[in-house]
Design an enzyme around this catalytic site. Structure first.
Site, PDB file in Angstrom:
ATOM      1  N   ILE A 274      47.047  33.998  44.255  1.00 50.56           N
ATOM      2  CA  ILE A 274      48.157  33.670  43.370  1.00 50.56           C
ATOM      3  C   ILE A 274      49.451  34.305  43.864  1.00 50.56           C
ATOM      4  CG2 ILE A 274      49.070  33.954  41.031  1.00 50.56           C
ATOM      5  CD1 ILE A 274      46.154  33.964  40.054  1.00 50.56           C
TER       6      ILE A 274
ATOM      7  N   TYR B  58      36.932  45.759  34.068  1.00 50.53           N
ATOM      8  CA  TYR B  58      38.001  44.792  34.313  1.00 50.53           C
ATOM      9  C   TYR B  58      38.672  44.377  33.007  1.00 50.53           C
ATOM     10  CZ  TYR B  58      40.335  40.529  35.905  1.00 50.53           C
ATOM     11  OH  TYR B  58      41.265  39.548  36.179  1.00 50.53           O
TER      12      TYR B  58
ATOM     13  N   LYS C 182      42.669  44.831  31.627  1.00 49.65           N
ATOM     14  CA  LYS C 182      43.500  43.696  31.247  1.00 49.65           C
ATOM     15  C   LYS C 182      44.023  43.830  29.816  1.00 49.65           C
ATOM     16  CE  LYS C 182      43.534  42.015  35.187  1.00 49.65           C
ATOM     17  NZ  LYS C 182      44.790  41.909  35.930  1.00 49.65           N
TER      18      LYS C 182
ATOM     19  N   THR D 173      40.277  32.218  43.766  1.00 47.15           N
ATOM     20  CA  THR D 173      40.842  33.169  44.732  1.00 47.15           C
ATOM     21  C   THR D 173      39.755  34.137  45.204  1.00 47.15           C
ATOM     22  OG1 THR D 173      41.452  34.931  43.165  1.00 47.15           O
ATOM     23  CG2 THR D 173      43.010  33.107  43.431  1.00 47.15           C
TER      24      THR D 173
END
Length: 355
Positions: free
Chosen positions: A79, A233, A237, A270
């Protein structure tokens, strides 16, 4: 017989779907890990539906802004690379903070004619998971520029095995959140210098829809007692959103011309998925996940689009507002975590640029 075969096929399909979309290549070993995986499965399905449902809205209009300076962490792949491409198309000066400046410049040069573009690319060394590296990078920015118009906190890792950084923090928490928290603090004076009435400087934090299942473990922020990559993770976030919301409150109180937004780029194909089981089914990702170019759109939208001028603190997904964790809607929860972060780094006055 046919009904039994149908149900057998259906259950087998669900099982295969679970096995090939786990956050890790390992099999869950505890009920906590199983719960985390089921929650990710659910959010993954919802996320893919949201990406498809709002595909028409997921757009960004680029326009020339030759006087603006953008700083981005990461940007040499995925990205981030497509974000840099779009910022250069706006004729901006783009400063990339990356681990390997030479390879980053080569990656950008492979998709952008750096000799022909009116934008300017500068690659600086940065390991956002290392606080000393963050300090050194910020110092170089401050020595070179009197203002910074855009700060895009983009670099990140996902589903990585347990590792503590040199500063003693779990790698997801350090790389995805704490390093960016410090970088924003150090560069805020330059951002405030850039912002003006009707044209805010902007900070964009790249988060994820998995903030919805995140939980801040104040008693064990590193997950030493119970570590699972997916949980680490999602915590990092959620951290980005809590921080975004409270920082905007502080900036509004100061009447600063700086806005902070947080973005879910979508479910994007990705290299971030390198630790997950999805690497076994690359064709599935090609068919159903966003491309990095599409994933970059809402991030750049948050950075430059005039329609959200003055709408700081907003969580954006697919070119519009998206759902986020209920704790981030509670000012006290946001302030609690913001102060916790300041205490970790011993920052007494956030945003004064000193550390």
């Amino acid at each position: 017989m046919l009904i039994a075969l149908f149900w057998l096929f259906f259950v087998g399909l669900l099982l295969c779907g679970f096995l090939f979309s786990k956050t890790t290549k390992e099999f869950p070993k505890s009920w906590f890990e199983w719960k985390t995986e089921f929650r990710y499965q659910y959010l993954g399905i919802v996320g893919l539906i949201h990406d498809a449902q709002y595909a028409a809205r997921d757009r960004v209009a680029l326009y020339k802004q030759p006087d603006r300076i953008a700083v981005i962490t990461g940007g040499n792949r995925g990205i981030g690379l497509r974000i840099v491409e779009k910022l250069l198309a706006c004729d901006m000066t783009v400063v990339m903070g990356v681990r390997d400046p030479k390879s980053a410049e080569a990656a950008v040069g492979a998709i952008v004619d750096l000799k022909a573009t009116k934008g300017k690319l500068i690659c600086e060394q940065l390991d956002v998971g290392d606080l000393k590296s963050v300090q050194a990078f910020a110092q170089r920015i401050k020595e070179r520029y009197t203002k910074v118009d855009l700060l895009l906190n983009n670099a990140g890792i996902m589903f990585a095995p347990f590792r503590l950084t040199a500063d003693g923090y779990e790698s997801h928490f350090a790389t995805n959140y704490l390093g960016h928290f410090l970088l924003s603090h150090l560069l805020l004076p330059r951002l405030k210098a850039a912002g003006k009435e009707g044209k805010n400087a902007r900070i964009v934090n790249v988060s994820s829809c998995v903030n919805l299942i995140g939980r801040i473990n104040y008693k064990d922020i590193n997950g030493n007692k119970q570590y699972y990559p997916g949980a680490a993770y999602s915590q990092s976030k959620l951290a980005q959103i809590l921080y975004t919301r409270h920082l905007q409150t502080l900036l509004d109180a100061e009447k600063s011309h700086v806005q902070v937004n947080v973005v879910h780029p979508g479910i994007v194909d990705t290299d971030l998925f390198e630790h997950s089981a999805t690497t076994s089914v690359p064709m599935f990702k090609k068919l159903f996940f966003k491309t990095p170019e599409r994933g970059s759109r809402t991030v750049v939208f948050a950075a430059i689009d005039p329609s959200i001028e003055g709408q700081g603190g907003t969580y954006l997904s697919n070119g519009g507002k998206g759902p986020f964790h209920p704790d981030a809607k509670k000012p006290a929860k946001c302030e609690q975590f913001f102060q916790f972060s300041c205490d970790l780094l011993k920052i007494k006055q956030y945003g004064n640029g000193e550390y």
